[in-house]
Design a protein around this motif. Structure first.
Motif, PDB file in Angstrom:
ATOM      1  N   HIS A 167      43.142  63.872  36.685  1.00  0.00           N
ATOM      2  CA  HIS A 167      43.632  63.481  35.368  1.00  0.00           C
ATOM      3  C   HIS A 167      44.018  62.002  35.391  1.00  0.00           C
ATOM      4  O   HIS A 167      44.308  61.439  36.451  1.00  0.00           O
ATOM      5  N   TRP A 168      44.019  61.378  34.233  1.00  0.00           N
ATOM      6  CA  TRP A 168      44.412  59.977  34.091  1.00  0.00           C
ATOM      7  C   TRP A 168      45.694  59.961  33.271  1.00  0.00           C
ATOM      8  O   TRP A 168      45.684  60.241  32.075  1.00  0.00           O
ATOM      9  N   VAL A 169      46.823  59.673  33.938  1.00  0.00           N
ATOM     10  CA  VAL A 169      48.132  59.701  33.290  1.00  0.00           C
ATOM     11  C   VAL A 169      48.894  58.455  33.703  1.00  0.00           C
ATOM     12  O   VAL A 169      48.943  58.119  34.888  1.00  0.00           O
ATOM     13  N   ASP A 170      49.454  57.766  32.744  1.00  0.00           N
ATOM     14  CA  ASP A 170      50.290  56.594  33.007  1.00  0.00           C
ATOM     15  C   ASP A 170      49.520  55.483  33.729  1.00  0.00           C
ATOM     16  O   ASP A 170      50.044  54.813  34.606  1.00  0.00           O
ATOM     17  N   LEU A 203      40.158  69.305  38.236  1.00  0.00           N
ATOM     18  CA  LEU A 203      41.456  69.925  38.462  1.00  0.00           C
ATOM     19  C   LEU A 203      41.955  70.504  37.142  1.00  0.00           C
ATOM     20  O   LEU A 203      42.032  69.798  36.136  1.00  0.00           O
ATOM     21  N   GLU A 204      42.280  71.790  37.130  1.00  0.00           N
ATOM     22  CA  GLU A 204      42.803  72.427  35.917  1.00  0.00           C
ATOM     23  C   GLU A 204      44.325  72.256  35.893  1.00  0.00           C
ATOM     24  O   GLU A 204      45.033  72.735  36.777  1.00  0.00           O
ATOM     25  N   ALA A 205      44.800  71.539  34.877  1.00  0.00           N
ATOM     26  CA  ALA A 205      46.223  71.197  34.784  1.00  0.00           C
ATOM     27  C   ALA A 205      47.083  72.430  34.567  1.00  0.00           C
ATOM     28  O   ALA A 205      46.704  73.360  33.858  1.00  0.00           O
ATOM     29  N   SER A 206      48.263  72.385  35.148  1.00  0.00           N
ATOM     30  CA  SER A 206      49.262  73.426  34.907  1.00  0.00           C
ATOM     31  C   SER A 206      50.061  73.058  33.658  1.00  0.00           C
ATOM     32  O   SER A 206      49.956  71.938  33.138  1.00  0.00           O
ATOM     33  N   GLY A 207      50.876  73.973  33.203  1.00  0.00           N
ATOM     34  CA  GLY A 207      51.762  73.682  32.074  1.00  0.00           C
ATOM     35  C   GLY A 207      52.692  72.526  32.382  1.00  0.00           C
ATOM     36  O   GLY A 207      52.961  71.684  31.514  1.00  0.00           O
ATOM     37  N   ASP A 208      53.185  72.461  33.615  1.00  0.00           N
ATOM     38  CA  ASP A 208      54.055  71.353  34.018  1.00  0.00           C
ATOM     39  C   ASP A 208      53.303  70.023  33.993  1.00  0.00           C
ATOM     40  O   ASP A 208      53.864  68.992  33.614  1.00  0.00           O
ATOM     41  N   ASP A 209      52.038  70.047  34.386  1.00  0.00           N
ATOM     42  CA  ASP A 209      51.219  68.825  34.333  1.00  0.00           C
ATOM     43  C   ASP A 209      51.068  68.353  32.893  1.00  0.00           C
ATOM     44  O   ASP A 209      51.175  67.154  32.605  1.00  0.00           O
ATOM     45  N   LEU A 210      50.826  69.288  31.998  1.00  0.00           N
ATOM     46  CA  LEU A 210      50.690  68.947  30.588  1.00  0.00           C
ATOM     47  C   LEU A 210      51.993  68.374  30.041  1.00  0.00           C
ATOM     48  O   LEU A 210      51.998  67.345  29.357  1.00  0.00           O
ATOM     49  N   ASP A 211      53.111  69.021  30.369  1.00  0.00           N
ATOM     50  CA  ASP A 211      54.418  68.514  29.916  1.00  0.00           C
ATOM     51  C   ASP A 211      54.656  67.096  30.423  1.00  0.00           C
ATOM     52  O   ASP A 211      55.166  66.242  29.695  1.00  0.00           O
ATOM     53  N   HIS A 212      54.296  66.843  31.678  1.00  0.00           N
ATOM     54  CA  HIS A 212      54.450  65.506  32.261  1.00  0.00           C
ATOM     55  C   HIS A 212      53.626  64.484  31.474  1.00  0.00           C
ATOM     56  O   HIS A 212      54.122  63.407  31.119  1.00  0.00           O
ATOM     57  N   ALA A 213      52.369  64.818  31.183  1.00  0.00           N
ATOM     58  CA  ALA A 213      51.494  63.900  30.450  1.00  0.00           C
ATOM     59  C   ALA A 213      52.034  63.627  29.049  1.00  0.00           C
ATOM     60  O   ALA A 213      51.997  62.488  28.571  1.00  0.00           O
ATOM     61  N   VAL A 214      52.567  64.642  28.400  1.00  0.00           N
ATOM     62  CA  VAL A 214      53.122  64.469  27.047  1.00  0.00           C
ATOM     63  C   VAL A 214      54.348  63.559  27.092  1.00  0.00           C
ATOM     64  O   VAL A 214      54.511  62.679  26.237  1.00  0.00           O
ATOM     65  N   GLU A 215      55.205  63.723  28.078  1.00  0.00           N
ATOM     66  CA  GLU A 215      56.383  62.862  28.204  1.00  0.00           C
ATOM     67  C   GLU A 215      55.983  61.402  28.432  1.00  0.00           C
ATOM     68  O   GLU A 215      56.565  60.494  27.843  1.00  0.00           O
ATOM     69  N   ALA A 241      53.189  60.051  27.477  1.00  0.00           N
ATOM     70  CA  ALA A 241      52.603  59.584  26.218  1.00  0.00           C
ATOM     71  C   ALA A 241      53.682  59.241  25.194  1.00  0.00           C
ATOM     72  O   ALA A 241      53.561  58.248  24.463  1.00  0.00           O
ATOM     73  N   LYS A 242      54.735  60.032  25.141  1.00  0.00           N
ATOM     74  CA  LYS A 242      55.837  59.747  24.202  1.00  0.00           C
ATOM     75  C   LYS A 242      56.478  58.397  24.527  1.00  0.00           C
ATOM     76  O   LYS A 242      56.760  57.603  23.629  1.00  0.00           O
ATOM     77  N   LYS A 243      56.703  58.144  25.802  1.00  0.00           N
ATOM     78  CA  LYS A 243      57.284  56.864  26.216  1.00  0.00           C
ATOM     79  C   LYS A 243      56.342  55.707  25.894  1.00  0.00           C
ATOM     80  O   LYS A 243      56.769  54.655  25.422  1.00  0.00           O
ATOM     81  N   ALA A 244      55.058  55.909  26.154  1.00  0.00           N
ATOM     82  CA  ALA A 244      54.074  54.857  25.892  1.00  0.00           C
ATOM     83  C   ALA A 244      54.002  54.553  24.401  1.00  0.00           C
ATOM     84  O   ALA A 244      53.886  53.383  24.007  1.00  0.00           O
ATOM     85  N   GLN A 245      54.081  55.568  23.558  1.00  0.00           N
ATOM     86  CA  GLN A 245      54.012  55.352  22.115  1.00  0.00           C
ATOM     87  C   GLN A 245      55.185  54.512  21.645  1.00  0.00           C
ATOM     88  O   GLN A 245      55.023  53.629  20.792  1.00  0.00           O
TER      89      GLN A 245
END
Length: 130
Positions: free
Chosen positions: A6-9, A36-48, A50-54
């Motif tokens: 995944h590409w995050v941050d 790699l299939e993301a877990s729910g925690d991975d998704l939550d991390h990516a959303v957080e 993204a919120k900071k980046a926005q």
């Protein structure tokens, strides 16, 4: 065989995948990589992230945001052949369909690069810092 992360941050992120998925070339059926299939925690991390980046993006003056979008648009134009070939390999589309898909996606960038004009009114908000 490559592992697709995944590409995050602004960097590759593995997180805690719950599984891996084979990525097949639809034209040949050959497995070209694993995703790699993301877990729910991975998704939550990516959303957080993204919120900071926005929140940071919102602080950037409109003229600078527009310049960034113009640069992105130019990168798409400069690399559309490479991107089309990736779409062919990943989705099994023919080359002309892949180019058409990129062009349709570029319409969004065309709109984004003209948003400063569309938002222009009697009062211009946040056109510069300070």
């Amino acid at each position: 065989m490559k592992t697709i992360k995944h590409w995050v941050d602004g960097k590759y992120y593995e997180g805690n995948p719950i599984a891996t998925l084979d990525v097949e070339n639809p034209a040949t059926g050959e497995v070209e990589g694993t995703l790699l299939e993301a877990s729910g925690d991975d998704l939550d991390h990516a959303v957080e992230i993204a919120k900071k980046a926005q929140k940071e993006w919102a602080k950037v003056p409109l003229s600078k945001r527009t310049a960034i979008m113009f640069r992105m648009r130019q990168l798409v134009l400069d690399h559309q052949d490479e991107m089309a070939r990736l779409i062919v390999a990943e989705h099994g589309k023919n080359y002309s369909d892949a180019i058409g898909e990129i062009q349709r996606g570029r319409e969004t960038l065309d709109f984004a690069t003209s948003i400063n004009v569309a938002l222009k009114g009697e009062y211009s908000f946040d056109v510069s810092t300070g």
